[in-house]
Design a protein around this motif. Structure first.
Motif, PDB file in Angstrom:
ATOM      1  N   ALA A  44       0.827  -1.206   0.000  1.00 36.51           N
ATOM      2  CA  ALA A  44       0.000   0.000   0.000  1.00 36.51           C
ATOM      3  C   ALA A  44       0.865   1.260   0.000  1.00 36.51           C
ATOM      4  O   ALA A  44       0.592   2.212  -0.741  1.00 36.51           O
ATOM      5  CB  ALA A  44      -0.932  -0.006   1.213  1.00 36.51           C
ATOM      6  N   ALA A  45       1.917   1.257   0.809  1.00 36.64           N
ATOM      7  CA  ALA A  45       2.801   2.424   0.865  1.00 36.64           C
ATOM      8  C   ALA A  45       3.518   2.627  -0.457  1.00 36.64           C
ATOM      9  O   ALA A  45       3.675   3.762  -0.935  1.00 36.64           O
ATOM     10  CB  ALA A  45       3.809   2.254   2.002  1.00 36.64           C
ATOM     11  N   ALA A  46       3.974   1.528  -1.072  1.00 43.63           N
ATOM     12  CA  ALA A  46       4.669   1.637  -2.349  1.00 43.63           C
ATOM     13  C   ALA A  46       3.752   2.173  -3.441  1.00 43.63           C
ATOM     14  O   ALA A  46       4.158   2.982  -4.285  1.00 43.63           O
ATOM     15  CB  ALA A  46       5.224   0.264  -2.746  1.00 43.63           C
ATOM     16  N   VAL A  47       2.492   1.736  -3.419  1.00 45.25           N
ATOM     17  CA  VAL A  47       1.534   2.234  -4.403  1.00 45.25           C
ATOM     18  C   VAL A  47       1.279   3.725  -4.208  1.00 45.25           C
ATOM     19  O   VAL A  47       1.247   4.496  -5.172  1.00 45.25           O
ATOM     20  CB  VAL A  47       0.215   1.437  -4.304  1.00 45.25           C
ATOM     21  N   PHE A  48       1.117   4.138  -2.954  1.00 46.25           N
ATOM     22  CA  PHE A  48       0.895   5.558  -2.675  1.00 46.25           C
ATOM     23  C   PHE A  48       2.067   6.392  -3.191  1.00 46.25           C
ATOM     24  O   PHE A  48       1.877   7.418  -3.853  1.00 46.25           O
ATOM     25  CB  PHE A  48       0.716   5.774  -1.180  1.00 46.25           C
ATOM     26  N   VAL A  77      -5.318  -0.942  -3.465  1.00 50.82           N
ATOM     27  CA  VAL A  77      -6.510  -0.094  -3.420  1.00 50.82           C
ATOM     28  C   VAL A  77      -6.420   0.897  -2.266  1.00 50.82           C
ATOM     29  O   VAL A  77      -6.802   2.063  -2.397  1.00 50.82           O
ATOM     30  CB  VAL A  77      -7.777  -0.954  -3.307  1.00 50.82           C
ATOM     31  N   VAL A  78      -5.891   0.460  -1.131  1.00 54.07           N
ATOM     32  CA  VAL A  78      -5.748   1.356   0.016  1.00 54.07           C
ATOM     33  C   VAL A  78      -4.823   2.520  -0.341  1.00 54.07           C
ATOM     34  O   VAL A  78      -5.103   3.682  -0.027  1.00 54.07           O
ATOM     35  CB  VAL A  78      -5.218   0.597   1.238  1.00 54.07           C
ATOM     36  N   GLY A  79      -3.708   2.204  -1.001  1.00 50.84           N
ATOM     37  CA  GLY A  79      -2.795   3.263  -1.424  1.00 50.84           C
ATOM     38  C   GLY A  79      -3.424   4.207  -2.418  1.00 50.84           C
ATOM     39  O   GLY A  79      -3.208   5.429  -2.369  1.00 50.84           O
ATOM     40  N   VAL A  80      -4.236   3.662  -3.339  1.00 49.20           N
ATOM     41  CA  VAL A  80      -4.912   4.500  -4.333  1.00 49.20           C
ATOM     42  C   VAL A  80      -5.910   5.435  -3.657  1.00 49.20           C
ATOM     43  O   VAL A  80      -5.963   6.642  -3.945  1.00 49.20           O
ATOM     44  CB  VAL A  80      -5.626   3.616  -5.381  1.00 49.20           C
ATOM     45  N   ILE A  81      -6.724   4.897  -2.731  1.00 45.60           N
ATOM     46  CA  ILE A  81      -7.714   5.731  -2.037  1.00 45.60           C
ATOM     47  C   ILE A  81      -7.022   6.784  -1.180  1.00 45.60           C
ATOM     48  O   ILE A  81      -7.472   7.936  -1.099  1.00 45.60           O
ATOM     49  CB  ILE A  81      -8.649   4.853  -1.195  1.00 45.60           C
ATOM     50  N   LEU A  82      -5.919   6.415  -0.545  1.00 43.84           N
ATOM     51  CA  LEU A  82      -5.180   7.388   0.256  1.00 43.84           C
ATOM     52  C   LEU A  82      -4.665   8.526  -0.615  1.00 43.84           C
ATOM     53  O   LEU A  82      -4.737   9.703  -0.238  1.00 43.84           O
ATOM     54  CB  LEU A  82      -4.010   6.702   0.963  1.00 43.84           C
TER      55      LEU A  82
END
Length: 444
Positions: free
Chosen positions: A158-162, A366-371
């Motif tokens: 999630a962090a990497a995606v963000f 998805v969590v990273g995208v929403i963040l």
């Protein structure tokens, strides 16, 4: 032998009266503010937490599939959940009711914009709505993240995606592919078995494939039928046909959500076709961001003005309504095609351990995208100006702290207190925020 599944025979769902489901989907459509993040938050709160019509794992499983598709993922998610409960009629009801409030609102605002050159009182209402949506999106990040990020590996993804989206500007399709590969290679398998499915025989898989092909063929014909009809009535060179072909083609390549395709739509609609002016494109985006429904409904505004400005022999308002309607049709019809043709296979793949791991990676993504969406939305609502900074060669939009807007900040904090401290419902929060916005604009 087990009964052969089909697009009309979805997995077993809760015993919910169809009328109650329709009323709930209509409520979700009215409350679907805030772009994909806010809309997914509303659906999660209503369908998973309040109604308990779908489990958390299956909600995320459906969301993962919709993230892989071109088009508005939130509307596709609503269609998918409706299909799991009632088959095709449930998918049609859920998907169409998700769009309908925004469609009606955008049609009225587009007509008012074209005829009256702006609606200040509507802008005042939305001035209050925007900050409240920030609190709703933050709630979505906390709710989904708290349940989807159960270990450090998922948190890392999630962090990497963000970072990849917010700082590096990596294209969305590459983000999804990388998250799926990381999940497949790195995360433990977790098959969804809250509603176990019987294994399919080869004959049953073949029958399901044939049904999906028939559904896809019917949806494809319906997708382009209105464009063919308009070509027969108004001629192939009419603005209605040009808009239908253009927006239908754009609908097939909107990977990454509305923001990924808006630049292309703006360039073509303004520069190539001359349907509207650059400033009007920004006005339409502002309307779409602050009305219920998918953000991609901005194409409705663009098509309305394009036909309004080139009406031919029709009254301008009538031409605008026809152009807007055909643009919305060709934009959303493919979403029903993708869900009805693909959902039976995706539900069956809940048994596949390797795919479950890959989709777990997408869940974390998805969590990273929403963040990222939450941060982007908050910065643009709370600050009047953004500055580009380039540390280490990275181009980052950073808010100018001197442009902090106090009124939206106060509304956002009040909405957060109402949601997190007093457990206020979304309708009450949005209504109060809209009235606050109207009062502030009228007073100042």
């Amino acid at each position: 032998m087990q009964n052969t599944p089909s697009t009309d025979d979805p997995p077993r769902g809760p015993a919910v009266p169809f009328g109650e489901a329709v009323r709930t989907w209509a409520r979700i459509g009215v409350l679907s503010f805030g772009g994909p993040a806010g809309q997914i938050a509303v659906m999660h709160r209503v369908l998973v937490d309040e109604k308990r019509w779908i489990s958390e794992p299956r909600f995320l499983h459906a969301l993962n599939f919709c993230m892989l598709l071109p088009g508005p993922e939130a509307q596709q998610l609503a269609t998918y959940v409706g299909w799991t409960m009632f088959g095709v009629r449930g998918g049609l009801a859920a998907g169409m009711l998700f769009i309908l409030p925004g469609f009606v609102t955008m049609m009225g605002l587009s007509a008012a914009y074209a005829a009256l050159h702006g609606t200040p009182w509507v802008a005042a209402l939305f001035f209050g709505l925007k900050p409240a949506v920030i609190a709703i999106v933050v709630q979505a990040v906390l709710r989904i993240g708290g349940r989807a990020l159960g270990d450090r590996r998922r948190m890392t993804i999630a962090a990497a995606v963000f970072i990849g989206i917010a700082l590096l500007g990596i294209p969305f399709p590459l983000i999804v592919i990388a998250a799926a590969v990381a999940g497949w290679l790195w995360l433990p398998a977790a098959v969804i078995d809250d509603d176990p499915l019987p294994p399919l025989t080869r004959m049953e898989r073949r029958a399901m494939a044939m049904r999906s092909l028939r559904v896809a063929a019917v949806c494809a014909v319906l997708w382009w039928a209105p464009v063919a009809l308009l070509a027969a009535v108004f001629g192939p060179g009419s603005v209605f046909v040009a808009e239908g072909v253009f927006f239908g083609r754009a609908a097939a390549v909107t990977f990454g959500g509305a923001y990924a395709v808006l630049a292309y739509v703006a360039q073509q609609a303004v520069g190539h076709y001359g349907w509207l002016a650059p400033g009007q494109m920004l006005d339409g985006l502002g309307m779409a961001e602050t009305t219920p429904g998918p953000l991609i409904l901005v194409v409705q505004f663009v098509a309305f003005l394009g036909a309004y400005n080139h009406p031919g022999a029709l009254p301008p308002l009538a031409a605008g309504a026809i152009g807007a309607s055909v643009a919305v049709w060709v934009t959303f019809a493919p979403s029903f095609l993708f869900i009805f043709a693909g959902a039976p296979f995706v539900e069956g793949l809940r048994r596949n351990a390797a795919l479950a791991s890959a989709l777990s990676g997408i869940t974390a993504a998805v969590v990273g995208v929403i963040l990222n969406l939450a941060l982007w939305f908050a910065l643009h609502v709370l600050f009047g100006r953004m500055m580009d900074v380039a540390p280490l060669g990275l181009r980052i939009a950073f808010p100018d702290v001197r442009s902090l807007q106090i009124a939206p900040l106060v509304i956002a904090i009040a909405a957060a207190v109402a949601i997190f401290r007093f457990r206020a419902g979304i309708p009450a929060v949005l209504t109060g925020a809209a009235l606050c916005g109207l009062a502030i604009r009228l007073l100042g």
